[in-house]
Write an enzyme that holds these catalytic residues in place. Structure first.
Site, PDB file in Angstrom:
ATOM      1  N   HIS A 348      44.113  19.897 -67.909  1.00  0.00           N
ATOM      2  CA  HIS A 348      43.559  21.177 -67.454  1.00  0.00           C
ATOM      3  C   HIS A 348      42.183  21.492 -68.007  1.00  0.00           C
ATOM      4  O   HIS A 348      41.671  22.593 -67.759  1.00  0.00           O
ATOM      5  CB  HIS A 348      44.482  22.334 -67.840  1.00  0.00           C
ATOM      6  CG  HIS A 348      45.794  22.333 -67.152  1.00  0.00           C
ATOM      7  ND1 HIS A 348      45.994  22.946 -65.931  1.00  0.00           N
ATOM      8  CD2 HIS A 348      46.976  21.791 -67.503  1.00  0.00           C
ATOM      9  CE1 HIS A 348      47.262  22.790 -65.564  1.00  0.00           C
ATOM     10  NE2 HIS A 348      47.874  22.084 -66.505  1.00  0.00           N
ATOM     11  N   LYS A 539      38.646  37.239 -65.839  1.00  0.00           N
ATOM     12  CA  LYS A 539      39.101  35.962 -66.390  1.00  0.00           C
ATOM     13  C   LYS A 539      38.888  36.013 -67.894  1.00  0.00           C
ATOM     14  O   LYS A 539      38.255  36.948 -68.394  1.00  0.00           O
ATOM     15  CB  LYS A 539      38.310  34.802 -65.779  1.00  0.00           C
ATOM     16  CG  LYS A 539      36.777  35.007 -65.854  1.00  0.00           C
ATOM     17  CD  LYS A 539      35.998  33.895 -65.164  1.00  0.00           C
ATOM     18  CE  LYS A 539      35.900  34.059 -63.673  1.00  0.00           C
ATOM     19  NZ  LYS A 539      36.502  32.970 -62.922  1.00  0.00           N
ATOM     20  N   ARG A 540      39.433  34.999 -68.624  1.00  0.00           N
ATOM     21  CA  ARG A 540      39.150  34.935 -70.051  1.00  0.00           C
ATOM     22  C   ARG A 540      37.638  34.972 -70.287  1.00  0.00           C
ATOM     23  O   ARG A 540      36.860  34.487 -69.468  1.00  0.00           O
ATOM     24  CB  ARG A 540      39.742  33.648 -70.656  1.00  0.00           C
ATOM     25  CG  ARG A 540      41.252  33.656 -70.755  1.00  0.00           C
ATOM     26  CD  ARG A 540      41.760  34.721 -71.706  1.00  0.00           C
ATOM     27  NE  ARG A 540      41.435  34.435 -73.077  1.00  0.00           N
ATOM     28  CZ  ARG A 540      42.308  34.143 -74.020  1.00  0.00           C
ATOM     29  NH1 ARG A 540      43.609  34.119 -73.744  1.00  0.00           N
ATOM     30  NH2 ARG A 540      41.926  33.910 -75.258  1.00  0.00           N
ATOM     31  N   LYS A 545      32.200  30.277 -68.814  1.00  0.00           N
ATOM     32  CA  LYS A 545      32.468  31.070 -67.607  1.00  0.00           C
ATOM     33  C   LYS A 545      31.293  32.003 -67.283  1.00  0.00           C
ATOM     34  O   LYS A 545      31.194  32.556 -66.207  1.00  0.00           O
ATOM     35  CB  LYS A 545      33.762  31.876 -67.766  1.00  0.00           C
ATOM     36  CG  LYS A 545      35.010  30.981 -67.870  1.00  0.00           C
ATOM     37  CD  LYS A 545      36.266  31.809 -68.068  1.00  0.00           C
ATOM     38  CE  LYS A 545      37.505  30.987 -68.357  1.00  0.00           C
ATOM     39  NZ  LYS A 545      38.091  30.340 -67.162  1.00  0.00           N
ATOM     40  N   THR A 647      41.725  29.553 -60.555  1.00  0.00           N
ATOM     41  CA  THR A 647      42.732  29.946 -59.572  1.00  0.00           C
ATOM     42  C   THR A 647      42.494  31.396 -59.156  1.00  0.00           C
ATOM     43  O   THR A 647      42.882  31.791 -58.059  1.00  0.00           O
ATOM     44  CB  THR A 647      44.162  29.792 -60.138  1.00  0.00           C
ATOM     45  OG1 THR A 647      44.192  30.373 -61.456  1.00  0.00           O
ATOM     46  CG2 THR A 647      44.571  28.343 -60.216  1.00  0.00           C
ATOM     47  N   LYS A 651      42.699  33.493 -55.437  1.00  0.00           N
ATOM     48  CA  LYS A 651      43.373  34.781 -55.218  1.00  0.00           C
ATOM     49  C   LYS A 651      42.418  35.772 -54.559  1.00  0.00           C
ATOM     50  O   LYS A 651      42.787  36.512 -53.633  1.00  0.00           O
ATOM     51  CB  LYS A 651      43.877  35.354 -56.554  1.00  0.00           C
ATOM     52  CG  LYS A 651      44.985  34.510 -57.175  1.00  0.00           C
ATOM     53  CD  LYS A 651      45.203  34.798 -58.667  1.00  0.00           C
ATOM     54  CE  LYS A 651      46.021  33.661 -59.281  1.00  0.00           C
ATOM     55  NZ  LYS A 651      46.062  33.712 -60.756  1.00  0.00           N
TER      56      LYS A 651
HETATM   57  C1  26V Z   1      41.472  25.937 -74.319  1.00  0.00           C
HETATM   58  C2  26V Z   1      40.541  25.870 -75.315  1.00  0.00           C
HETATM   59  C3  26V Z   1      41.018  25.555 -76.661  1.00  0.00           C
HETATM   60  C4  26V Z   1      39.979  25.413 -77.694  1.00  0.00           C
HETATM   61  C5  26V Z   1      38.563  25.475 -77.292  1.00  0.00           C
HETATM   62  C6  26V Z   1      38.169  26.054 -76.003  1.00  0.00           C
HETATM   63  C7  26V Z   1      39.205  26.106 -74.996  1.00  0.00           C
HETATM   64  C8  26V Z   1      38.854  26.398 -73.706  1.00  0.00           C
HETATM   65  C9  26V Z   1      39.794  26.475 -72.733  1.00  0.00           C
HETATM   66  C10 26V Z   1      41.098  26.236 -73.047  1.00  0.00           C
HETATM   67  C11 26V Z   1      42.113  26.338 -71.996  1.00  0.00           C
HETATM   68  C12 26V Z   1      42.548  25.017 -71.573  1.00  0.00           C
HETATM   69  C13 26V Z   1      43.704  25.050 -70.659  1.00  0.00           C
HETATM   70  C14 26V Z   1      43.492  25.918 -69.467  1.00  0.00           C
HETATM   71  O1  26V Z   1      43.965  27.042 -69.405  1.00  0.00           O
HETATM   72  N1  26V Z   1      42.826  25.402 -68.472  1.00  0.00           N
HETATM   73  C15 26V Z   1      42.687  26.094 -67.197  1.00  0.00           C
HETATM   74  O2  26V Z   1      43.717  25.621 -66.363  1.00  0.00           O
HETATM   75  C16 26V Z   1      43.705  26.240 -65.101  1.00  0.00           C
HETATM   76  C17 26V Z   1      44.905  25.735 -64.350  1.00  0.00           C
HETATM   77  O3  26V Z   1      44.781  24.376 -64.091  1.00  0.00           O
HETATM   78  C18 26V Z   1      42.397  25.954 -64.400  1.00  0.00           C
HETATM   79  O4  26V Z   1      42.402  26.635 -63.171  1.00  0.00           O
HETATM   80  C19 26V Z   1      41.218  26.410 -65.243  1.00  0.00           C
HETATM   81  O5  26V Z   1      40.014  26.036 -64.639  1.00  0.00           O
HETATM   82  C20 26V Z   1      41.334  25.806 -66.621  1.00  0.00           C
HETATM   83  O6  26V Z   1      40.331  26.337 -67.501  1.00  0.00           O
END
Ligand code: 26V
Length: 804
Positions: A348, A539-540, A545, A647, A651
């Site tokens: 992801h 979003k976050r 972003k 996603t 939406k």
């Molecule tokens: C985790 C972390 C952890 C440490 C450093 C920075 C960072 C940045 C992002 C994340 C999240 C990773 C997992 C995640 O939520 N990915 C999201 O997954 C969605 C479903 O597949 C996708 O639509 C998003 O684009 C993606 O960011």
């Protein structure tokens, strides 16, 4: 229904109607609705058992579910009967709805995807189980104080959870630490006995997950940690009451709280404990069920598919090997073939800081036998690679499961890759990048394993529940089959120029905007006009972003309006919502900037009817459901190559918002579906971003060429928006000027120009609504039913599900 609700109120809640509170009614109603679902649940369970078909297990550390009452009513078709029954009892369903806390057991996209997929698997009548952790506390509650984010604990279980069934009898023991005893049984046979130092019990809590029309109901099984009774007794009997309780608290901490780790890798032992805890319990449950129904473990690949939602559950690969070899007497090769056939893994994110790796010493201490197995997997994998002629030290170290570059660490992505038969990215662009960058070397030696599965969203929640007005219009235009077949949406396109339909579409949007304006007034005491263009970025909060790009454009627009207040401006409301990780300093500063800009802009009489800025606190699934149907413009402006899919973009477009966005993630595919004329694409491409980074990320050149940006950065840097503390945003401005990894400066002018193109389209009312209708009409592809059908056939080895 009325009798059922009253019976629940009396005999399950223990109240009579005269004294019942809104919450009592909510619980009684939920329990009555749940009974109907349970009937179907039992039937589904029985049917799956009798058909002996293959089951899918979705392992995820996050399920971002939101509220369930309206969802359950929708899926079961009970909305009107229940509304009527409650009406008769003098209770308002719309009030009850709001009593339910969001189940926020996830951070963002990854967790919400898991929730959409659970719903679609039930809809497509796939026999599926979700496995995760029942956190006592979900994602933190965000409060904005003086413009700054503050985090407060979230307490979704305070008043109980009427949807779940506790299963005290489903209780597995999970071990940690200790030693491995090795016994040479014979020349060829060595046995390994892991003797954990401590154990914790995993107790199951089940929530039924109905699919569309409740034809099939699956199970979400979440584990809660409980200290073993023996531990309590031992210490208690020795008189160490305090010590006994402290040990208990430490073990039970495993399921206390969701890691809000969107900013820094959770380099903490507790996180690894959470991962192994839920993996071990889930694998024991899967194997028990398989043995009970099918006997032989050789049949596992025929009867079981396990999807790893990111690497968080990847230790399951070593765990299945351990069970097969140490406990079930399989030889290595056969165990490995079974394991690879059973597992598949979804990636992801490509962000290096988000890729999990665990220090070897920690793994050796907590999971000594798993560490041995990982070494063995690695040795065989590297032998295979060498046997194919690869001897380059650099390449071998990139392929290795062990990263030796900064202390020795286990690369969970490489483990998940090697132990799976399929690895997927979540949009076409992202899957391509997974092949070309993250897993470039692994892909060379295991070609064909990486596939694409573009994400999707469930239309039941994000269209039918969130936007009943639009749903009704779609049924009128496309026929009732649109409720069952997302492909039928395409018929809506015919109405893009139909004045009557356009008027209804606009009226539906207008009503949702008026509702949102009410919410904004109540929560922020800011008044906004539902006739303005509602421009949303929800979003976050993350640098990639680029909420900062949006805010800087607001500043530029604000200056431009002030310089020419009589100009032909499009009235806009800029809406932000999202949480920053508690430890993510830059992201929290971006929230503060949004709020500081909002404060100044919103009280400036010169721009009063033309520009408003709002930051809605505590973004969650329920707030998304309120904002999305009210959005005119969807901001999807991440640095190209960095958003795996997105996603929210789907939406918003489904509900008829136009997208302003970069060629990133699923935006690329949204553009292909809606057509270039119905989306506003701007900015550097992935390749151009790479090229610019090679050249250097000091943006002095770009800024010198953009008087607009120069002025904006000067103002923010000089403290125009933070008069009490002029240096407050110095860091932000400095990184845009001299260390612009995220290309805010490089994309600024293109973004400003794209926004002016948005203005022009808005002023051509007919063209705007034509584009909006075309957006909705072309979103069928982005249904999670389509995504799940692809997983079923291409990854899980299931027959093609019947769609529609
Ligand atoms: C985790 C972390 C952890 C440490 C450093 C920075 C960072 C940045 C992002 C994340 C999240 C990773 C997992 C995640 O939520 N990915 C999201 O997954 C969605 C479903 O597949 C996708 O639509 C998003 O684009 C993606 O960011």
């Amino acid at each position: 229904m009325r009798a059922a609700i009253v019976a629940k109120l009396m005999y399950a809640v223990g109240k009579n109607p005269e004294v019942a509170s809104q919450r009592d009614w909510f619980i009684a109603t939920t329990l009555a609705v749940r009974d109907r679902i349970v009937d179907q649940w039992m039937a589904s369970t029985r049917a799956t058992y009798e058909s002996k078909r293959k089951r899918v297990y979705y392992l995820s550390l996050e399920f971002l579910i939101g509220r369930l009452l309206v969802d359950a009513l929708m899926e079961t078709g009970l909305t009107e009967p229940v509304r009527q029954a409650l009406d008769d009892l003098g209770v308002d369903l719309d009030q009850l709805r709001k009593i339910e806390p969001d189940a926020a057991l996830g951070n963002g996209g990854l967790g919400r995807l898991a929730a959409c997929f659970m719903e679609s698997m039930a809809t497509l009548q796939i026999a599926a189980h979700g496995y995760g952790i029942r956190y006592d506390h979900g994602l933190f509650r965000q409060v904005i104080k003086d413009g700054w984010q503050r985090e407060y604990p979230e307490n979704w279980l305070t008043f109980g959870n009427p949807w779940e069934f506790e299963r005290p009898e489903v209780d597995y023991s999970v071990g940690f630490g200790g030693t491995v005893e090795t016994v040479e049984v014979s020349e060829e046979i060595t046995r390994h006995y892991w003797r954990p130092e401590e154990t914790v019990d995993a107790i199951a809590f089940d929530t039924p997950v109905p699919g569309w029309r409740a034809r099939h109901v699956n199970t979400l099984r979440l584990w809660s940690a409980r200290a073993p009774d023996a531990l309590r007794l031992d210490a208690f009997n020795q008189g160490d009451h305090v010590g006994a309780l402290a040990a208990r608290v430490r073990l039970e901490a495993i399921s206390k709280v969701l890691y809000p780790s969107d900013a820094t890798p959770a380099g903490l032992e507790l996180r690894l404990r959470q991962e192994y805890f839920f993996v071990s319990a889930s694998m024991q449950d899967i194997i028990r069920r398989h043995k009970q129904h099918h006997g032989e473990l050789e049949l596992l690949p025929e009867k079981v598919a396990i999807q790893l939602n990111d690497t968080h559950p990847a230790i399951a690969i070593a765990e299945l090997m351990r069970v097969l070899i140490d406990l079930e007497d399989f030889g290595w090769d056969e165990a490995w073939e079974i394991t690879k056939a059973v597992f598949s893994y979804t990636n992801h994110t490509l962000l290096p800081e988000a890729l999990e790796s665990w220090p070897v010493p920690l793994m050796e201490r907590l999971l000594p036998r798993h560490m041995q197995i990982i070494y063995m997997i690695n040795a065989r994998h590297l032998d295979l690679v060498r046997s194919k002629g690869e001897h380059d030290g650099g390449v071998l170290s990139e392929l290795s499961l062990i990263d030796e570059s900064h202390g020795r660490r286990v690369r969970m992505g490489n483990l998940a890759f090697i132990g799976s038969h399929k690895i997927n990215g979540v949009s076409a662009l992202h899957s391509d990048l997974v092949q070309r960058t993250l897993f470039y070397q692994l892909n060379r030696f295991y070609p064909g394993r990486i596939v694409n599965k573009t994400n999707g969203i469930t239309f039941r929640r994000w269209l039918f529940e969130a936007n009943p007005g639009l749903t009704e219009l779609l049924v009128d235009c496309c026929g009732s089959r649109v409720m069952d077949d997302p492909a039928a949406l395409i018929d809506f396109e015919k109405y893009a120029g139909d004045a009557g339909v356009v008027d209804r579409f606009r009226a539906i949007r207008r009503a949702k905007k008026a509702e949102l304006a009410g919410l904004i007034r109540r929560r922020l005491d800011v008044s906004v006009s539902p006739d303005a263009l509602f421009d949303v970025q929800i979003k976050r909060i993350h640098e990639y972003k680029r909420q900062l790009l949006n805010i800087l454009e607001i500043v530029a627009l604000y200056d431009a309006i002030r310089a020419n207040p009589g100009g032909n401006w499009v009235p806009r409301v800029k809406i932000f919502a999202g949480k920053a990780a508690a430890s993510y300093h830059q992201a929290k500063l971006i929230i503060k900037l949004a709020n500081d800009v909002a404060r100044l802009v919103n009280r400036d009489p010169v721009v009063r009817r033309l520009l408003k800025v709002v930051f809605l606190p505590n973004y969650n699934v329920s707030l998304a459901e309120a904002i999305i149907p009210a959005a005119d413009l969807s901001e999807q402006i991440s640095t190209a190559g960095m958003e795996a899919s997105g996603t929210g973009n789907m939406k918003l477009a489904l509900n008829g918002a136009l997208t302003i966005g970069t060629l990133d993630g699923a935006n690329v595919e949204i553009k292909e579906h809606v057509g270039d004329d119905n989306i506003f694409i701007f900015g550097l491409t992935t390749e151009q971003v790479e090229e610019r980074r090679r050249k250097g990320i000091d943006m002095s050149d770009v800024i010198a060429a953009s008087p607009l940006l120069e002025e904006v950065l000067d103002a923010v840097g000089a403290g125009v928006y933070s008069p009490g503390e002029p240096g407050r945003f110095g860091d932000l401005v400095n990184s845009v000027r001299h260390h612009d990894y995220f290309m805010v400066a490089a994309d600024f002018d293109a973004y400003y120009a794209a926004q002016r193109a948005v203005d022009a389209r808005w002023q051509d009312t007919a063209a705007w609504w034509r584009s909006a209708i075309i957006n909705t009409a072309h979103m069928g592809f982005f249904s999670s039913d389509r995504a799940i059908a692809e997983y079923a056939t291409d990854i899980w080895g299931l027959p093609a599900p019947r769609m529609g």
